[in-house]
Design an enzyme around this catalytic site. Structure first.
Site, PDB file in Angstrom:
ATOM      1  CD  GLU A 101      49.659 -15.817   5.641  1.00 29.46           C
ATOM      2  OE1 GLU A 101      50.306 -14.755   5.593  1.00 29.46           O
ATOM      3  OE2 GLU A 101      49.575 -16.823   4.844  1.00 29.46           O
ATOM      4  CG  PHE A 140      52.671 -27.758   1.527  1.00 30.10           C
ATOM      5  CD1 PHE A 140      52.596 -27.371   0.261  1.00 30.10           C
ATOM      6  CD2 PHE A 140      52.416 -28.723   1.844  1.00 30.10           C
ATOM      7  CE1 PHE A 140      51.566 -27.822  -0.549  1.00 30.10           C
ATOM      8  CE2 PHE A 140      51.195 -29.454   1.417  1.00 30.10           C
ATOM      9  CZ  PHE A 140      50.975 -28.769   0.012  1.00 30.10           C
ATOM     10  CG  HIS A 178      51.222 -12.495  10.235  1.00 27.49           C
ATOM     11  ND1 HIS A 178      50.027 -11.693  10.284  1.00 27.49           N
ATOM     12  CD2 HIS A 178      51.138 -12.888   9.273  1.00 27.49           C
ATOM     13  CE1 HIS A 178      49.576 -11.832   9.272  1.00 27.49           C
ATOM     14  NE2 HIS A 178      50.074 -12.789   8.562  1.00 27.49           N
TER      15      HIS A 178
END
Length: 278
Positions: free
Chosen positions: A7, A199, A249
């Site tokens: 990603e 985050f 992923h």
């Protein structure tokens, strides 16, 4: 052999664009199954589409992230642009700034894409092993994922997590509900203490205390943080693979270094992957 996907995110500056291109060129040698390109609500639609178009030149199997927090008309324009680019894989997400007035929820948008395009798109949706921060319980998230499956989702990708038990619990709950769905674990190597604090923790991810303590001790040594983050990601992949996970992923943060090391360990050398096309 496990299958990997990556990603990336759309850059916000020229320097960010250079960083993204470098990361994509380097990681392309591992020949991932596909790559996804995430989109923040702060990135305009056209900038996101432009990033998708440039990514396609490196990775023919590119899956844009389509946010739920937009109106149906904007969604239709975006999907049409992807159709013209030859995109056949979408990652449908709720969005990171809540739901805008008049926008649709996740299951409804999956249904909308299916009604408008049939099976033209392969659809991935989000799964949350540690729970979505806006959900009251983890079980509510599992039921929401089940609804997305019934509306036409093909598979799911998880938010990053660091406790493998959370992933196993998600799988068990899906099985209990009678839902058969491939759920790919999302793996994010730890790159810095500050990013984790700003985050990852606010997003509701359960980070084991030992990881936070080690990051605190290493926070001023970037090389050590990179090595530690890589080791954590590798250990997580090994644990999941031992329980049957076949794909991963990897959230790159447009930085190839830790992801490269994970790929070398999981798949072997980049040159061997490039020659075999796997």
């Amino acid at each position: 052999m496990p299958g990997l996907s990556f990603e990336f995110f759309a850059p916000r500056s020229h320097a960010g664009s250079i960083r993204l291109m470098c990361a994509q060129q380097i990681l392309s040698r591992f020949v991932p199954r596909f790559v996804s390109v995430t989109r923040s609500a702060s990135i305009g639609q056209q900038a996101h589409i432009d990033t998708i178009a440039s990514t396609l030149s490196v990775f023919p199997r590119t899956a844009p992230h389509v946010l739920f927090c937009q109106c149906p008309r904007a969604l239709a324009r975006e999907l049409r642009a992807y159709e013209l680019l030859g995109i056949r894989h979408l990652v449908l997400l709720r969005g990171d700034n809540g739901i805008a007035p008049g926008s649709l929820g996740a299951p409804e948008l999956v249904s909308l894409v299916r009604r408008s395009y049939g099976e033209a798109f392969y659809i991935d949706v989000a799964a949350y092993p540690d729970g979505h921060p806006m959900s009251s319980t983890i079980f509510e998230d599992v039921r929401a994922l089940a609804r997305k499956v019934r509306c036409g989702a093909n598979s799911a990708i998880t938010q990053c997590f660091y406790n493998p038990d959370a992933y196993y619990r998600l799988q068990d709950e899906l099985q209990r509900l009678g839902v058969s769905l491939p759920v790919t674990p999302g793996i994010m190597p730890v790159l810095s203490h500050d990013y984790m604090a700003r985050f990852i923790l606010p997003s509701g991810v359960d980070v084991p205390a030992w990881i936070l303590k080690r990051l605190e001790a290493l926070r001023y040594c970037r090389a050590s943080v990179l090595e530690f983050g890589t080791d954590v990601a590798l250990s997580l992949c090994e644990s999941l693979a031992a329980r049957g996970a076949s794909d991963f992923h990897l959230y790159t943060m447009n930085d190839h270094r830790a992801v490269w090391r994970v790929c070398e360990h999981v798949l072997g050398s980049a040159d061997a992957c490039h020659r075999s096309g796997t």
